[in-house]
Design a protein around this motif. Sequence first.
Motif, mmCIF file in Angstrom:
data_model
loop_
_atom_site.group_PDB
_atom_site.id
_atom_site.type_symbol
_atom_site.label_atom_id
_atom_site.label_comp_id
_atom_site.label_asym_id
_atom_site.label_seq_id
_atom_site.Cartn_x
_atom_site.Cartn_y
_atom_site.Cartn_z
ATOM 1 N N ILE A 407 25.450 -13.704 15.560
ATOM 2 C CA ILE A 407 25.493 -14.756 13.881
ATOM 3 C C ILE A 407 25.392 -13.980 12.706
ATOM 4 O O ILE A 407 24.643 -12.950 12.884
ATOM 5 N N ASP A 433 29.067 -16.610 9.353
ATOM 6 C CA ASP A 433 28.706 -17.666 9.988
ATOM 7 C C ASP A 433 28.506 -18.930 8.988
ATOM 8 O O ASP A 433 28.356 -19.799 8.573
ATOM 9 N N LYS A 487 23.682 -22.648 11.548
ATOM 10 C CA LYS A 487 24.764 -22.557 11.326
ATOM 11 C C LYS A 487 25.395 -24.235 10.852
ATOM 12 O O LYS A 487 25.757 -24.890 9.980
#
Length: 533
Positions: A407, A433, A487
Amino acid sequence: MNSIKSLSLLAVSGVLLTGCGTQKNIAYQQLKPITSESVPLKNAKITDAELLRWSHLDLIKDTIPGMSVDRAYNELLKDKKGQKVIVAVIDSGTDIEHDDLKGRVWTNAKEIPGNGIDDDKNGYVDDIHGWNFLGDGIHENYEFIRLLKKGDDGSEAYKKLQAKYDSKKEEILGNKQQLDFILAADKAISDHLKKENYTLQDIKSILTTDATLGNYKLVMLQVLSTTTVEEFKKEINDFKDYIYDQLNYNLNLEYDGRKILGDNPEDFSTKYYGNNQVWGPDKKYAMHGTHVAGIIAQVRGNNLGGDGVATDVEIMAIRAVPNGDEYDKDIALAIRYAVDNGAKVINGSFGKGYSPQKEWVHDAIKYAESKDVLFVHAAGNDTDNLDVVESYPNDRVGEQEIASNFIKIGALNYEYGTKMVAAFSNYGKKDVDVFAPGVKIYATVPNQEFKYEQGTSMASPNAAGVAALIRSYYPNLKAAQVKQILKESGVLINRTIAIGGENSNKANFTELSGTGKIVNAYNAILMAEKMLK
């Protein structure tokens, strides 16, 4: 990772919680996630107390785009107990002797300290708190300089490297010329006043018919109209170090930073090099890694410096990032070391624009994925759109994502509104992200000190700290699920943002990352709870 250097001077010139233990049902299912709807802009200037720990504050309660860490602890986690999580910090080195990291440093229980024997037979002798893959090395070339040094093969790629070098060298020499002028102005004023620590009023009192001194007076009046003498001295000295590091090491075609280590960075068969001094040969150069470690793990609530995001955490210190660009080999081995020694989260606050052995790093990321380890990575500090400009490491081969455990984090400013994205932060819907706090972050630096620093290098450990928080209280969740939570649980921001701090370059925040969201610990805990139902 490119450093953030101020150029301001140059302008003058529901159910039981699942964790380590069971707790009473606090009706999580009735709690609503934090959203940005109807959040007013903060008109008042941020206070010193707020700035000290703004990344832990709450968008609703404080109108500051922090991660709601305090709210998560106070409202969701106060009666819960987590389990220890090891977070590997792959960086420039970490001062593990800092008082605010006491009890937060990983110890290899399989190794006997100081006996000169590889007790756990992992290939690294006396690796008590991690490993130093750079040995006594400190400085390095940029990767494009190392590629340029391979020689002219007549290719277009080489021509582009040469053009990049010429442009960068011209820029640095121009900056050096302006730096020299400001240093000369400072010296002239000090000599005239016969003191180094002069004040704005001292400068105003200078009466002279000397044209040169008069010019220097005007320059320093302008400089000190926006800062203090102390801040000016610090900033100019830091910038001087930056300029000369560029000239002497990073852009120096004659410099060989690897020679002192004696390892071939293009031979992956040799893996056991370096030493166990995790802060390196000089703690001064472990500033970056120590700051990153503090953001994640410095002790909360002890009235010493700032507060870390995670409490039940241990930092595994892995030194693999020099003053310059890291080698792909060192990063790949550092990731594998972290995985093999029990890390569940890896923070990578580094990056570069070229990666000749990127497949080694990709293989290491996939190895981490196979062992359920999350890799949190900083997006970079060049105000680049990563949909257009390549930055490494990443988790792609072409357009194909290679792993579910990687990420990438952009950096937020503390001002909610048009300026909430850090002026330096990279962005892009394809690779970035989510965003996290990365401006004016207060944390540990070597030799028992604390400091404000900024960069996506600070945003990444803020996100990694939330990841560690989730893995501590919800250890049954997998790395891919933790990535999903970071996220999806973030706060969606539907506002027009100035990119690079420029009002002439604006976009909706939703266009700057794959999610259009900012990391939020409170929401992450709520989602983790629901995910385990």
